[in-house]
Design an enzyme around this catalytic site. Structure first.
Site, PDB file in Angstrom:
ATOM      1  N   LYS A  39       0.842  -1.211   0.000  1.00  8.91           N
ATOM      2  CA  LYS A  39       0.000   0.000   0.000  1.00  8.91           C
ATOM      3  C   LYS A  39       0.874   1.257   0.000  1.00  8.91           C
ATOM      4  O   LYS A  39       2.062   1.197   0.363  1.00  8.91           O
ATOM      5  CB  LYS A  39      -0.924  -0.024   1.214  1.00  8.91           C
ATOM      6  CG  LYS A  39      -0.198  -0.002   2.548  1.00  8.91           C
ATOM      7  CD  LYS A  39      -1.124  -0.413   3.683  1.00  8.91           C
ATOM      8  CE  LYS A  39      -0.371  -0.378   5.010  1.00  8.91           C
ATOM      9  NZ  LYS A  39      -1.143  -0.981   6.098  1.00  8.91           N
ATOM     10  N   TYR A 260      15.459  29.996   9.446  1.00 12.57           N
ATOM     11  CA  TYR A 260      14.206  30.633   9.876  1.00 12.57           C
ATOM     12  C   TYR A 260      14.091  30.671  11.395  1.00 12.57           C
ATOM     13  O   TYR A 260      14.417  29.690  12.069  1.00 12.57           O
ATOM     14  CB  TYR A 260      13.005  29.847   9.344  1.00 12.57           C
ATOM     15  CG  TYR A 260      12.681  30.112   7.902  1.00 12.57           C
ATOM     16  CD1 TYR A 260      12.396  31.402   7.448  1.00 12.57           C
ATOM     17  CD2 TYR A 260      12.643  29.065   6.996  1.00 12.57           C
ATOM     18  CE1 TYR A 260      12.091  31.622   6.116  1.00 12.57           C
ATOM     19  CE2 TYR A 260      12.335  29.280   5.665  1.00 12.57           C
ATOM     20  CZ  TYR A 260      12.059  30.573   5.222  1.00 12.57           C
ATOM     21  OH  TYR A 260      11.759  30.790   3.926  1.00 12.57           O
TER      22      TYR A 260
HETATM   23  C1  LIG Z   1      -0.351  -1.969   6.706  1.00 17.69           C
HETATM   24  C2  LIG Z   1      -0.890  -3.275   7.088  1.00 17.69           C
HETATM   25  C3  LIG Z   1      -0.044  -4.388   7.225  1.00 17.69           C
HETATM   26  C4  LIG Z   1       1.460  -4.284   7.180  1.00 17.69           C
HETATM   27  O1  LIG Z   1       1.915  -3.727   8.397  1.00 17.69           O
HETATM   28  P1  LIG Z   1       3.450  -3.515   8.731  1.00 17.69           P
HETATM   29  O2  LIG Z   1       3.442  -3.052  10.131  1.00 17.69           O
HETATM   30  O3  LIG Z   1       3.941  -2.477   7.775  1.00 17.69           O
HETATM   31  O4  LIG Z   1       4.135  -4.808   8.529  1.00 17.69           O
HETATM   32  C5  LIG Z   1      -0.630  -5.619   7.453  1.00 17.69           C
HETATM   33  N1  LIG Z   1      -1.976  -5.747   7.565  1.00 17.69           N
HETATM   34  C6  LIG Z   1      -2.806  -4.693   7.467  1.00 17.69           C
HETATM   35  C7  LIG Z   1      -4.269  -4.898   7.619  1.00 17.69           C
HETATM   36  C8  LIG Z   1      -2.308  -3.424   7.241  1.00 17.69           C
HETATM   37  O5  LIG Z   1      -3.131  -2.374   7.162  1.00 17.69           O
END
Ligand SMILES: *Cc1c(COP(=O)(O)O)cnc(C)c1O
Length: 368
Positions: A39, A260
């Protein structure tokens, strides 16, 4: 896209290290299978590049969050034996798109189930995953929804439940009691649903032990080089290396300000290197006066505020002939650990990676 010459910063992504991380995780969970979570454009690293090398390494199950991410990933992973699941499931009316692009919805609500069941019944059956909420109270079927499904199994008509998943809230804290509570709750919920393979562990969940592996693990961040076992030695390899180029070097007197808000004031005559990377590139502003860089092999502090396009680094302790305009300094990876940088920024590696900018000159090192 910048060229090698015009770039202000270079982002090198080591796909060989990524594949090594996948193989390591897959071995840890065997005989369970190991999926990969891609994702948010593979956590900022590039799903188009990451997907194919993981498939070549044997990964057959991918997860993304959105339908559009799945459609894009399907375009680079056309293989029939590669499954792509959409964690957020369907929006009403999108069900046919899942079929058209051979995507599996992860259904989290009774409404999503109703929409999918309608199409599935008309088509003599369609696969889906179910997400049950085992205590995080974020996404997934609540216990009451699971009760409804158990009492009215016709709600699942036409749906071939291929996997039941849940997600851990505290997996990165190995001793947190919530892990075991969620595992038990997950088992109780699964027992009321059609029997199907199960999946609970994210990256950190894998390191909670075999009881958390079930039939499929779903690592994301560990593939991309963050430490899934905070407080313990990093069991895997870094993947990302971000280097910025020094555009200017200047000498300042004691008590002169930098950047800044004059938020840094030199306590000694100092040498300041300016690097054209800023918060617009995902170099978080919370690293103001907190970040570190590595210049000519030496750890040096970021001084002053992070600007939109620039940061300033105190290189006073680096021998003058060891640093010059045009040299690159490590900002992430190399001598700067992703997890340390995240901690300094008051956040987690996930946020640093998913914020990685689009202005960097990106190169991918292919697996050997
Ligand atoms: C993002 C996600 C993962 C992966 O999680 P990590 O901590 O990056 O390994 C697995 N399952 C679900 C449902 C997620 O949303």
């Amino acid at each position: 896209m910048t060229s090698d010459k015009s770039a202000a910063a270079y982002l090198d992504i080591d796909l060989g290290a990524l594949v090594a991380n996948y193989r390591d995780l897959a071995q840890r969970v065997a005989p369970a299978r190991c999926a990969a979570v891609l994702k948010a454009d593979a956590y900022g690293l590039g799903a188009r590049e990451v997907g194919p090398v993981l498939a070549a390494a044997g990964c057959r199950q991918f997860f993304v969050a959105h339908l559009d991410e799945g459609i894009a990933l399907r375009a680079v992973l056309p293989q029939d034996d590669v499954a792509i699941a959409i964690l957020h499931g369907t929006w009403p009316g999108t069900e046919p798109d899942f079929v058209a692009h051979r995507l599996i919805p992860v259904l989290s609500t009774l409404e999503q189930i109703a929409g999918w069941s309608a199409l599935a019944s008309a088509r003599n059956g369609l696969a889906a995953f179910l997400h049950v909420d085992s205590g995080m109270n974020r996404l997934g079927l609540a216990a009451a929804d699971v009760d409804r499904l158990a009492a009215e199994p016709e709600r699942l008509a036409g749906i071939d439940v291929e996997l039941v998943i849940s997600h851990l809230a505290c997996a990165d804290e190995a001793r947190h009691p919530m892990n075991e509570e969620q595992r038990r709750h997950f088992d109780a919920l699964r027992a009321r649903l059609p029997s199907a393979p199960a999946s609970l562990a994210n990256s950190s969940g894998i390191f909670l032990g075999p009881a958390f592996h079930y039939d499929l693990a779903r690592p994301g961040i560990a593939l991309y080089g963050a430490n899934p076992t905070p407080g313990k030695p990093h069991p895997l390899h870094p993947v990302v290396h971000l280097r910025g180029r020094i555009v200017q070097l200047r000498e300042i007197d004691s008590d002169e300000a930098v950047g800044y808000g004059a938020a840094f004031r030199a306590r000694r005559p100092s040498r300041i290197a300016t690097v054209p990377v800023g918060y617009a590139d995902g170099y978080l502003r919370s690293l103001s006066n907190k970040g570190t860089a590595v210049v000519a092999g030496m750890d040096v502090p970021l001084v002053g505020r992070v600007s939109m396009d620039l940061i300033t680094i105190d290189v006073s302790d680096v021998p003058p002939d060891a640093v010059a305009v045009g040299d690159t300094v490590d900002l992430l990876g190399g001598g700067v650990s992703l997890d340390d940088a995240a901690e300094r920024a008051g956040t987690i590696g996930y946020e640093l990676l998913t914020a990685l900018g689009r202005r960097y000159h990106r190169s991918y090192r292919q697996p050997a």
